[in-house]
Design a protein around this motif. Sequence first.
Motif, PDB file in Angstrom:
ATOM      1  N   TRP A  21      -7.323   8.496 -14.266  1.00 26.20           N
ATOM      2  CA  TRP A  21      -6.273   8.120 -15.228  1.00 26.20           C
ATOM      3  C   TRP A  21      -5.050   9.014 -15.042  1.00 26.20           C
ATOM      4  CZ3 TRP A  21      -4.118  11.117 -19.121  1.00 26.20           C
ATOM      5  CH2 TRP A  21      -3.311  10.446 -20.052  1.00 26.20           C
ATOM      6  N   LEU A  22      -5.289  10.312 -14.900  1.00 26.48           N
ATOM      7  CA  LEU A  22      -4.196  11.254 -14.742  1.00 26.48           C
ATOM      8  C   LEU A  22      -3.494  11.054 -13.396  1.00 26.48           C
ATOM      9  CD1 LEU A  22      -2.940  13.597 -16.333  1.00 26.48           C
ATOM     10  CD2 LEU A  22      -4.452  15.162 -15.083  1.00 26.48           C
ATOM     11  N   ALA A  23      -4.263  10.718 -12.366  1.00 22.11           N
ATOM     12  CA  ALA A  23      -3.674  10.530 -11.034  1.00 22.11           C
ATOM     13  C   ALA A  23      -2.692   9.376 -11.006  1.00 22.11           C
ATOM     14  CB  ALA A  23      -4.786  10.307 -10.003  1.00 22.11           C
ATOM     15  N   ARG A  24      -2.888   8.398 -11.872  1.00 23.38           N
ATOM     16  CA  ARG A  24      -1.961   7.260 -11.921  1.00 23.38           C
ATOM     17  C   ARG A  24      -0.589   7.657 -12.461  1.00 23.38           C
ATOM     18  NH1 ARG A  24      -6.895   4.813 -13.762  1.00 23.38           N
ATOM     19  NH2 ARG A  24      -7.737   3.447 -12.134  1.00 23.38           N
ATOM     20  N   LEU A  25      -0.489   8.810 -13.094  1.00 19.42           N
ATOM     21  CA  LEU A  25       0.762   9.256 -13.686  1.00 19.42           C
ATOM     22  C   LEU A  25       1.533  10.218 -12.794  1.00 19.42           C
ATOM     23  CD1 LEU A  25      -0.575   9.924 -17.318  1.00 19.42           C
ATOM     24  CD2 LEU A  25       0.408   7.818 -16.386  1.00 19.42           C
ATOM     25  N   ASN A  26       0.971  10.596 -11.644  1.00 23.41           N
ATOM     26  CA  ASN A  26       1.617  11.573 -10.770  1.00 23.41           C
ATOM     27  C   ASN A  26       1.467  11.118  -9.320  1.00 23.41           C
ATOM     28  OD1 ASN A  26       2.476  13.758  -9.259  1.00 23.41           O
ATOM     29  ND2 ASN A  26       1.438  15.286 -10.499  1.00 23.41           N
ATOM     30  N   PRO A  27       2.567  10.794  -8.653  1.00 26.03           N
ATOM     31  CA  PRO A  27       2.467  10.327  -7.257  1.00 26.03           C
ATOM     32  C   PRO A  27       1.793  11.333  -6.324  1.00 26.03           C
ATOM     33  CG  PRO A  27       4.669   9.918  -8.147  1.00 26.03           C
ATOM     34  CD  PRO A  27       3.952  10.759  -9.154  1.00 26.03           C
ATOM     35  N   ASP A  28       1.867  12.629  -6.648  1.00 23.99           N
ATOM     36  CA  ASP A  28       1.250  13.634  -5.784  1.00 23.99           C
ATOM     37  C   ASP A  28      -0.270  13.493  -5.734  1.00 23.99           C
ATOM     38  OD1 ASP A  28       3.695  14.691  -5.187  1.00 23.99           O
ATOM     39  OD2 ASP A  28       3.556  16.351  -6.620  1.00 23.99           O
ATOM     40  N   TRP A  29      -0.835  12.843  -6.737  1.00 21.86           N
ATOM     41  CA  TRP A  29      -2.297  12.705  -6.807  1.00 21.86           C
ATOM     42  C   TRP A  29      -2.757  11.294  -6.461  1.00 21.86           C
ATOM     43  CZ3 TRP A  29      -1.848  15.184 -12.288  1.00 21.86           C
ATOM     44  CH2 TRP A  29      -1.592  16.562 -12.152  1.00 21.86           C
ATOM     45  N   ARG A  30      -1.900  10.551  -5.811  1.00 21.02           N
ATOM     46  CA  ARG A  30      -2.226   9.151  -5.518  1.00 21.02           C
ATOM     47  C   ARG A  30      -3.443   9.034  -4.616  1.00 21.02           C
ATOM     48  NH1 ARG A  30       3.025   6.230  -4.166  1.00 21.02           N
ATOM     49  NH2 ARG A  30       3.386   6.839  -6.332  1.00 21.02           N
ATOM     50  N   PHE A  31      -3.738  10.080  -3.831  1.00 19.28           N
ATOM     51  CA  PHE A  31      -4.920  10.038  -2.966  1.00 19.28           C
ATOM     52  C   PHE A  31      -6.178   9.730  -3.753  1.00 19.28           C
ATOM     53  CE2 PHE A  31      -4.873  14.357  -4.564  1.00 19.28           C
ATOM     54  CZ  PHE A  31      -6.213  14.599  -4.842  1.00 19.28           C
ATOM     55  N   ALA A  32      -6.221  10.178  -5.028  1.00 23.66           N
ATOM     56  CA  ALA A  32      -7.418   9.971  -5.846  1.00 23.66           C
ATOM     57  C   ALA A  32      -7.663   8.492  -6.102  1.00 23.66           C
ATOM     58  CB  ALA A  32      -7.287  10.723  -7.165  1.00 23.66           C
ATOM     59  N   LEU A  33      -6.600   7.711  -6.178  1.00 20.99           N
ATOM     60  CA  LEU A  33      -6.751   6.287  -6.430  1.00 20.99           C
ATOM     61  C   LEU A  33      -7.287   5.558  -5.211  1.00 20.99           C
ATOM     62  CD1 LEU A  33      -3.385   5.669  -8.311  1.00 20.99           C
ATOM     63  CD2 LEU A  33      -5.595   6.362  -9.239  1.00 20.99           C
ATOM     64  N   ARG A  34      -7.123   6.157  -4.032  1.00 21.35           N
ATOM     65  CA  ARG A  34      -7.628   5.540  -2.810  1.00 21.35           C
ATOM     66  C   ARG A  34      -9.048   5.957  -2.499  1.00 21.35           C
ATOM     67  NH1 ARG A  34      -2.355   7.197  -0.966  1.00 21.35           N
ATOM     68  NH2 ARG A  34      -3.284   8.956   0.136  1.00 21.35           N
ATOM     69  N   THR A  35      -9.416   7.161  -2.909  1.00 15.69           N
ATOM     70  CA  THR A  35     -10.708   7.687  -2.481  1.00 15.69           C
ATOM     71  C   THR A  35     -11.686   7.908  -3.611  1.00 15.69           C
ATOM     72  OG1 THR A  35      -9.866   9.959  -2.658  1.00 15.69           O
ATOM     73  CG2 THR A  35      -9.677   8.881  -0.527  1.00 15.69           C
ATOM     74  N   GLY A  36     -11.227   7.924  -4.847  1.00 15.50           N
ATOM     75  CA  GLY A  36     -12.121   8.238  -5.953  1.00 15.50           C
ATOM     76  C   GLY A  36     -12.972   7.063  -6.359  1.00 15.50           C
ATOM     77  N   PRO A  37     -14.214   7.321  -6.818  1.00 12.17           N
ATOM     78  CA  PRO A  37     -15.054   6.240  -7.315  1.00 12.17           C
ATOM     79  C   PRO A  37     -14.391   5.574  -8.513  1.00 12.17           C
ATOM     80  CG  PRO A  37     -15.989   8.390  -7.862  1.00 12.17           C
ATOM     81  CD  PRO A  37     -14.830   8.639  -6.952  1.00 12.17           C
ATOM     82  N   GLY A  38     -14.241   4.263  -8.426  1.00  9.34           N
ATOM     83  CA  GLY A  38     -13.589   3.565  -9.518  1.00  9.34           C
ATOM     84  C   GLY A  38     -12.089   3.686  -9.487  1.00  9.34           C
TER      85      GLY A  38
END
Length: 542
Positions: free
Chosen positions: A159-176
């Motif tokens: 949820w937090l990664a969706r608010l910060n482009p620097d953490w966009r990797f989490a949306l590609r690799t994180g479960p769910g």
Amino acid sequence: MTRTSAPVEAPATGAWEELVTTALLGTDRRTPPGGAPGRTAPVALLDAAAVQTVRRRAGLRPAPAAERPEPAPADPRPPLPAAAARRLAALLADRPGTAGGRRGTAPDLMELLPQWLAAANAHGYAAPPEALPALLDAARGRTDLRPAALALGGPRALWLARLNPDWRFALRTGPGGGAVPSGPEDTDRARRLWEEGLFAERVALLTALRARRPADARELLATTWATERAEDRLMFLDSLRTGLGPDDEPFLEQALSDRSRNVRATAAELLSALPGSALAARMAARAGACVAVDHTHGTPTVVVEGPHECDAGMERDGVVPKAPTGRGERSWWLGQLVEAAPLGAWHARLGGRTAQEIVALPVADDWQGELHAAWCRAAVRQRDSPWARALLGEPAAPGAGGPGAVSLAERAKLLGTLDAVERADWVAGFIAAHGLSEAFQLLGVCAVPWSAPLGRAVVDALNIARDAGSYPWSFSGVMGLAERCLDPAEAGRLDGLLAVPDEAEDASPGAGGYWAEAFQRLVTTLRLRSAMAEELGSARVG
């Protein structure tokens, strides 16, 4: 000196970029916007930059308020115990730092973070919300941390990664994280992501789907295979290593005719890892025609006749025709045939002998190194433990690793086919017989924490090296491994090694102090790891 201000005008689109370009080129080559060439141009540029900076910071046009983000999802997992939460904050705050060659006695906390994350996930804890930004920053900087860090962060980290482009990797690799289909009902979403997503998102999707439903991943890949770029086909094909099975053979057989040589080679490698595949049978026939046992002498001897040509069929099955510089063509072709042939075929071909008996046979005409090296690669590719065992040989033998283990890297790969206990016992025997000078790569494939026999062998070898006055910095890599891999229960055995030993006349200057410092750091790190485990276990997960 009177400063000449640039005229203030309405901000134009790209005005800041224009100023940056002018500064990079120089005012003697490019006139600042709104200014004039000459000695006053640099001042005009700075004035314009100051005005534009204020505009960038404060010049917002009125607009409808953005929608509030949805609240963070609930995380049902239990929170970390208070002591463990404080430990996580300390681990995340640590930065690599000691200058110079000596690290001192302080533990390297960043190197302990992967272990801590694995242990916390094993307990089923959720990360504290206030630690999520630092956890995501750490995962951004170190890809090896990402799976464990995102697992601990859970849905709130995504949820937090969706608010910060620097953490966009989490949306590609994180479960769910949007790249992984969670069930059959998400088939349409997965197909849309596969067809429209970024390359990294597509790789993550294929990898995750392959781990859960291998057939679905292969079928999804087949839908766009013909239109993919060669380099993308290669990456996608590599994902089929996960869950590789006989059902993948038809797709891989088609890939043998791919227009990309690298794709063809990867498809051939994957098919050769399936001993029952048609390609494996073809390779077995070719390799078998080159190798036989000669009984005309007193001792049965393996004789080898290398291929005389690399025909079109061999090329289609992944044999690279051009040999590297310094390699003979026939030995190059033979090695590729043997490593792709099923190891089980050699028992019948070579007189019903076991792997150990085959490896023990002498090989005529200097073909032994090439033949055994190819068998090593085949054992690793096919995950064949009996052959790996035979090729490794006894760890205490002068040529430990067997005649076919041509390098430490090959030995490490062969060890990877054995179970954790046997692997650790073999490496312990190797260290006891040969010391630590060649053991670093072998230790890297052993399960953590090291078994008691392996831990004792490492500590004893370090002690012997210290007493011998060996150059201490040669063992810094093994010391670093010991800090992360030695069982914390071994800390008590090391207390006797903390004193500065008397240095022999031929010892390296300062070696005694280094050894004492290194052992002190090792003991401190082991006790810290023990404390970390106790902190994580201080509250039981319901």
